[in-house]
Design a protein around this motif. Structure first.
Motif, PDB file in Angstrom:
ATOM      1  N   MET B   1       0.828  -1.213  -0.036  1.00  0.00           N
ATOM      2  CA  MET B   1      -0.197  -0.198   0.158  1.00  0.00           C
ATOM      3  C   MET B   1       0.724   1.204  -0.101  1.00  0.00           C
ATOM      4  SD  MET B   1      -3.110   0.799  -0.004  1.00  0.00           S
ATOM      5  CE  MET B   1      -3.774   2.307  -0.357  1.00  0.00           C
ATOM      6  N   ARG B   2       1.875   1.164   0.870  1.00  0.00           N
ATOM      7  CA  ARG B   2       2.787   2.459   0.943  1.00  0.00           C
ATOM      8  C   ARG B   2       3.695   2.604  -0.349  1.00  0.00           C
ATOM      9  NH1 ARG B   2       6.457   1.900   5.769  1.00  0.00           N
ATOM     10  NH2 ARG B   2       8.200   2.348   4.639  1.00  0.00           N
ATOM     11  N   TYR B   3       3.893   1.484  -0.985  1.00  0.00           N
ATOM     12  CA  TYR B   3       4.661   1.492  -2.129  1.00  0.00           C
ATOM     13  C   TYR B   3       3.680   2.360  -3.301  1.00  0.00           C
ATOM     14  CZ  TYR B   3       6.920  -0.004  -6.339  1.00  0.00           C
ATOM     15  OH  TYR B   3       7.560  -0.266  -7.572  1.00  0.00           O
ATOM     16  N   LEU B   4       2.386   1.809  -3.092  1.00  0.00           N
ATOM     17  CA  LEU B   4       1.482   2.023  -4.298  1.00  0.00           C
ATOM     18  C   LEU B   4       1.240   3.915  -4.191  1.00  0.00           C
ATOM     19  CD1 LEU B   4      -0.634   1.005  -6.308  1.00  0.00           C
ATOM     20  CD2 LEU B   4      -2.288   1.291  -4.621  1.00  0.00           C
ATOM     21  N   LEU B   5       1.251   4.058  -2.698  1.00  0.00           N
ATOM     22  CA  LEU B   5       1.064   5.706  -2.566  1.00  0.00           C
ATOM     23  C   LEU B   5       2.336   6.514  -3.168  1.00  0.00           C
ATOM     24  CD1 LEU B   5      -0.378   5.956   0.886  1.00  0.00           C
ATOM     25  CD2 LEU B   5      -1.592   6.601  -1.262  1.00  0.00           C
ATOM     26  N   ALA B   6       3.483   5.564  -2.747  1.00  0.00           N
ATOM     27  CA  ALA B   6       4.616   6.323  -3.142  1.00  0.00           C
ATOM     28  C   ALA B   6       4.872   6.555  -4.871  1.00  0.00           C
ATOM     29  CB  ALA B   6       5.996   5.511  -2.665  1.00  0.00           C
TER      30      ALA B   6
END
Lengths: 171, 276
Positions: B1-6
């Motif tokens: 998820m954090r990767y997606l946001l990044a």
């Protein structure tokens, strides 16, 4: 510091001049100057990318409303705005520019502005003409029309610069 | 998820660009289907109002030509008015008026906006549904065919010009009634192409091309243009014919919208006979 008022007025002037003057002019049958892209070209260097994209989209949509081509100019103008930062980066990799500068002949010099506007206007026109025709069977004809119109648009844009945007430098 | 946001944060500019382009393409696709799409934007009262005001000003520049044209048309009308005819003895023959049932109604209208240099050209005219104008009516000028109404609002109508990718006018040669169709190839507003004329037909430069009247939209015998160039590609059965259009699209300012009063009846009959 960006002078917002000036650019908002320029936005509407560009749409109306395009719709009322340039849409009525045609040289030699199929040469079409699309002057309104002038607005996208001369937005200040530090304009935020989001603002750049969104105003260009609105500008295209404004022209579309009047010329019965809903979406076409919007798509082409948005694409042009998307390419603008890349072209500026490509052209001025070695050169610094100050915060208050605008991509004009006045600030950047004729050669820089010519290559800058030539690339962007050509991209815009090719996109626009191919969307308009919407088929590849007339590929060369369409390319030819886009090229010729690009030269017409460039001529008008450069003349406009010398007429209206050149005063400050002389002082 | 954090990767997606990044990822989103990194490429937000590109995603925003994609979003706007998708909106634009959706608009184009919805609009391209010109038969179904009510051309809200072209016939919108706002843009119509702006164009009307502007035409109101620019009209003064062509007053002289307009006057000349009017006097010419007036003279033509004089020529066909009752006063211009010798009245023969009314007792010697008799005219049965019911033989002439009116099929076409002409409405004069002014062109308030037009293009001629795009691949697909439109005109806007200042008559709308309020004055009885509807879709699928033909538009002619005083010297030839102009286009077909594709959208109407209250006070304006939008006309698909003959100079359009999708326009196809049923035409014939005046001298021998040979049927063909006129399309526009997108280069020059003064010329169009006449298709479907087979190679056994005798055709000469200067032959007149007129509407066939088979389309339910235009009456027959309306001028389209004259033959300018004839070519027979080797191995083909049909001629390549270029015609010079009689309408000068770059100067027209006025036109007549033609209503076919029997169109509904004709279409209904056609529907009945082709369905089964």
């Amino acid at each position: 510091m960006i002078n917002y008022g000036k650019h908002i007025i320029l936005f509407f002037i560009c749409i109306f001049i395009q719709v009322l003057v340039f849409d009525g002019i045609n040289f030699g049958g199929y040469i079409d100057p699309y002057f309104y892209v002038f607005f996208i070209l001369v937005l200040p260097m530090e304009t935020r990318k989001w603002t750049l994209l969104f105003t260009s989209f609105l500008l295209g949509l404004g022209v579309d409303l009047f010329s019965n081509t809903i979406g076409m100019h919007a798509a082409a103008a948005t694409f042009m705005a998307y390419m603008r930062p890349k072209v500026i980066q490509y052209l001025s990799s070695r050169r610094d520019y100050d915060a208050g500068m605008q991509p004009l002949i006045r600030d950047m010099g004729f050669r820089w502005f010519f290559s800058y506007s030539f690339i962007l206007v050509l991209l815009h026109h090719i996109t626009l003409f191919f969307i308009e025709v919407f088929r590849f069977s007339e590929f060369l004809t369409t390319l030819y029309r886009a090229g010729i119109s690009t030269l017409a648009t460039l001529l008008v844009i450069i003349l406009t610069q010398y007429l209206f945007f050149y005063k400050k430098k002389r002082r | 998820m954090r990767y997606l946001l990044a990822l989103l944060k990194r490429f937000h500019f590109f995603f925003f660009f994609l979003l706007l382009e998708v909106i634009a393409v959706l608009l184009i696709v919805r609009h391209t289907n010109y038969q179904r799409a009510t051309i809200i934007n072209a016939t919108n009262e706002l843009t119509g109002g702006v164009y009307s005001t502007f035409t109101g000003v620019t009209e003064y520049f062509s007053l002289k030509q307009t006057n000349e044209r009017l006097t010419r048309e007036y003279a033509e009308l004089k020529n066909v008015s009752p006063g211009a005819y010798y009245v023969s003895d009314t007792g010697s023959f008799y005219v049965n008026d019911s033989l002439f049932k009116r099929q076409f109604r002409y409405r004069p209208a002014e062109i308030i906006a037009k293009t001629i240099d795009k691949r697909n050209n439109y005109l806007m005219m200042n008559k709308g549904s309020r004055m009885g104008v509807a879709k699928d009516m033909g538009v002619v000028s005083h010297n030839g065919i102009v286009g077909i109404v594709v959208g109407v609002s209250k006070n304006y109508c939008s006309v698909m010009s003959l100079l359009h990718k999708q326009s196809r006018i049923s035409a014939k040669l005046k001298k021998n009634n040979q049927l063909g169709s006129v399309v526009w190839n997108g280069m020059d507003y003064r010329h169009a192409t006449l298709n479907d004329i087979p190679n056994h037909v005798n055709i000469n430069i200067g032959d007149t091309v007129i509407t066939s009247g088979y389309s339910f939209i235009f009456p027959s015998n309306i001028m389209i243009g004259t033959v300018k160039k004839v070519e027979l590609p080797p191995g083909e059965n049909f001629y390549d014919i270029t015609i010079a259009l009689s309408t000068d699209f770059s100067v027209i300012r006025h036109g007549y919208i033609i209503e076919n009063l029997m169109q509904q009846e004709q279409r209904k009959l056609q529907g009945e006979t082709t369905d089964d």
